[in-house]
Enzyme design. Structure first.
Site, mmCIF file in Angstrom:
data_model
loop_
_atom_site.group_PDB
_atom_site.id
_atom_site.type_symbol
_atom_site.label_atom_id
_atom_site.label_comp_id
_atom_site.label_asym_id
_atom_site.label_seq_id
_atom_site.Cartn_x
_atom_site.Cartn_y
_atom_site.Cartn_z
ATOM 1 N N GLU A 1 0.820 -0.746 -0.302
ATOM 2 C CA GLU A 1 -0.130 -0.373 0.370
ATOM 3 C C GLU A 1 0.883 1.299 -0.139
ATOM 4 O O GLU A 1 1.049 1.715 1.142
ATOM 5 C CB GLU A 1 -1.271 -0.074 1.262
ATOM 6 N N GLU B 1 -6.234 -7.913 -1.997
ATOM 7 C CA GLU B 1 -6.649 -8.312 -0.425
ATOM 8 C C GLU B 1 -7.332 -7.398 -0.331
ATOM 9 O O GLU B 1 -7.694 -6.255 -1.475
ATOM 10 C CB GLU B 1 -6.059 -6.534 0.622
#
Length: 488
Positions: free
Chosen positions: A193, A386
């Site tokens: 991320e 995810e």
């Protein structure tokens, strides 16, 4: 035209080392930045959320955590003890039929201080053994090199990512992994991320808010150093491991205009650019996008870009892109718009969507929108790194866990993934987040559970630690076996 997932589609699950491993200071491991995050297990839900959303990591918290080497108030130091139980957990993954396991490598387990001259062989052996166990069970390895945690020594001595010297420490760490684990990892991801530096500065770039005079300036200077490290690592991987794919990742925030007002449409465009595209544009196109010039000027940000940096960015383009996707949000110029929780952020609420127990908006169609937009922009293969639902689960007296809400969430999102494949999007894998219950990243609790495997531990780490298969385990098992055809 494709009508479904490719026969070699990589169905999988994901965890991170700091949320799962435990093994604090065992096997030569050093202290990590994620080891310092505090939770009082006696707090109620409101107190936990207050700490998570309104009390950013502080200098006082940092200093106290360095003095306290106990695990009681530091959930990431104990995780779910995956460090000692990975064989039985991987066996459960195998029984489920998983094709790919995404986990992260702990930098401080390989280089305990970050600037050590030699790696910790015991740490390397742990990953060698774990990855071999995956391959023995027919499971590919998707390894994240850095998932929020760096050796705390690098913060204390050098200032972490504020210091350009951290780039060389990171690249040496990555080079060691390529050399020692290169034959055991199927897909590499340098950073988890990437945009977390902006919305979760301690996690993303190891900044403490009350120590920074100009937080925006510090964040983007750190991000620049990470982007350089990322490009150098991608280039190195291509040289050392030809043919192996290495990619990039963001936390994807799909954004709709809140209304038809032109002001909201413009806000949605800018939120998309500044919150999503900036990071993937640099990783996939190799240059800073022009729209960031205005942003930097608006916030008085002056990045120190050294000679050769722009060439480095062009030399290390990723082979695929990946992202986390949990919810969508709306954009508006109306500052009074109602807010709701999201992945480490507070988001503008969409009145047309249901929310989870923790206030996260459920939007499976938004996943299809995201997949189409990303593939149309970059024409690179995509991995959903995810996706999942965090909620409370109840362990029944007979050892069963009934979680139809999780099955509904997964079913609806996978159905939209399939629609995106039919749209022509090249999706190579899906690693459901928290495939086994782990410490939740934001609140640091165990009661916010994502897994299809239940772990009998509470917020204070009390419990048997025993693993139980939830109803969703058997649902996902059937989904994988049918290659996404059976979602009923």
């Amino acid at each position: 035209m494709k009508t479904g997932f490719d026969k070699d589609f990589l169905w999988g699950g994901a965890i991170s080392c700091s949320q799962a491993d435990g093994g604090f200071l065992e096997g030569g491991k050093g202290i990590s930045t994620q080891d310092l995050r505090y939770l009082n297990p006696a707090w109620n839900r409101e107190q936990v959320e207050e700490k998570h959303h309104k009390c950013p990591f502080s200098k006082a918290e940092f200093e106290q955590a360095l003095k306290d080497m106990d695990v009681t108030y530091y959930p990431n130091r104990r995780g779910i003890d995956f460090y000692h139980h990975y064989k039985e957990d991987i066996e459960l993954f195998h029984q489920m039929g998983m094709k790919m396991f995404r986990t992260s490598i702990c930098w401080s387990r390989i280089f305990p201080n970050g600037d050590d001259l030699e790696p910790n062989q015991e740490g390397l052996n742990y990953y060698k053994d774990m990855f071999k166990e995956c391959h023995k069970k027919g499971i590919k390895v998707f390894a994240t090199i850095l998932h929020y945690d760096i050796p705390v020594h690098l913060v204390l001595k050098y200032g972490g990512w504020k210091n350009r010297q951290t780039i060389q420490f990171y690249v040496r760490y990555a080079e060691t992994l390529f050399k020692e684990l290169g034959d055991l990892v199927d897909y590499w991801l340098p950073f988890n991320e990437f945009n977390a530096g902006r919305f979760a500065p301690w996690d993303g770039v190891c900044l403490i808010q009350d120590e920074e005079e100009n937080m925006n300036q510090s964040i983007f200077q750190c991000l620049h150093h990470q982007l350089i490290a990322n490009a150098l690592t991608v280039k190195l991987c291509h040289e050392m491991l030809p043919g192996v794919m290495i990619g990039g990742m963001i936390a994807r925030f799909e954004t709709y205009p809140a209304t038809c007002r032109p002001e909201d449409a413009l806000q949605a465009l800018q939120d998309e650019q500044y919150g999503n595209w900036f990071y993937t544009d640099v990783m996939a196109r190799g240059e800073y996008p022009q729209y960031m010039d205005r942003y930097f000027d608006m916030f008085d940000i002056h990045i120190d870009i050294q000679e050769g940096d722009l060439d480095i960015l062009k030399s290390g383009l990723v082979d695929f892109l990946s992202f986390s996707y949990y919810f969508s949000q709306v954009s508006t110029s109306d500052q009074t718009w109602e807010k709701t929780a999201g992945n480490l952020i507070m988001a503008n609420k969409n009145p047309y969507l249901e929310t989870s127990e923790w206030g996260w908006q459920k939007d499976p169609i938004g996943l299809r929108v995201t997949l189409n937009k990303m593939y149309d922009r970059y024409r690179l293969p995509l991995i959903i790194a995810e996706n999942g639902l965090g909620t409370t689960d109840v362990l029944e007296s007979d050892g069963t866990i009934h979680d139809p809400y999780r099955i509904d969430y997964l079913k609806s999102h996978i159905a939209q993934m399939k629609e995106a494949v039919i749209d022509g999007v090249d999706i190579i894998g899906y690693t459901m987040w928290g495939i086994i219950d782990i410490v939740s990243c934001g609140p640091l609790t165990m009661d916010k559970r994502y897994g299809v495997i239940y772990v009998d531990l509470d917020n204070g780490g009390q419990g048997s630690g025993k693993r139980y298969c939830k109803d969703s385990f058997y649902w996902y098992q059937k989904c994988i076996k049918s290659n996404g055809k059976e979602l009923g």
